[in-house]
Design an enzyme around this catalytic site. Sequence first.
Site, short mmCIF file in Angstrom:
data_model
loop_
_atom_site.label_atom_id
_atom_site.label_comp_id
_atom_site.label_asym_id
_atom_site.label_seq_id
_atom_site.Cartn_x
_atom_site.Cartn_y
_atom_site.Cartn_z
N CYS A 87 1.13 -1.41 0.34
CA CYS A 87 -0.32 -0.30 0.51
C CYS A 87 0.75 1.44 0.29
CB CYS A 87 -0.84 -0.12 0.98
SG CYS A 87 -2.50 1.09 1.18
N HIS A 88 0.64 1.95 0.86
CA HIS A 88 1.19 3.10 1.36
C HIS A 88 3.16 2.97 2.03
CE1 HIS A 88 -2.61 5.09 0.64
NE2 HIS A 88 -1.73 5.91 -0.08
#
Length: 191
Positions: A115-116
């Site tokens: 994800c991030h």
Amino acid sequence: MSTDTTLDGRRIAFLVANEGIEQVELTEPWKAVQAAGGTPVLVAPDAGEAQAFNHLDEADAFDVDETLDQADPASFVGLVLPGGVANPDALRTDERAVAFVRAFVQEGRPVAAICHAPWTLIEADVVRGRRVTSWPSLETDLRNAGADWVDEPLVVDGWLITSRKPADLPGFCTAAIDAFAAGPVPSGATG
């Protein structure tokens, strides 16, 4: 996960900030490590708890096993970097966290980021020339850091395993466990 994949007590670091972790991106890889016979260890900047979230809603808190000041990267076989927007944003501003990530890369030990989480990899300057994926909003950041960004559920480029979002967790967990099982085991990296 392959039926013959086992971690035989190998220690796997889960590096998180003390707040802002996407809970499922912590708990699903954690369960996969445990199911494969590994020992997951929650590492954070500060002692106490790490607060997870379900997107923007506060979820569960998890006990920190080791702080960044206590954790020795050489005592782990691999590293998991869960996402959540606030989590990697905080980690990338903590030089201890960035150095922790760099240590895995310098030793060629597997790093799994979802994800991030690649924001922390960008700060550690370890994505240049690597094929990666992430949450779509990181595409420009990763390209600017020299990575070859693609929109795929799972990308494995040598020691680096990346995925985009919670829906990609099954493949992400399998690839991470396979990499942790195949990699070298430093002395002191089994529990």
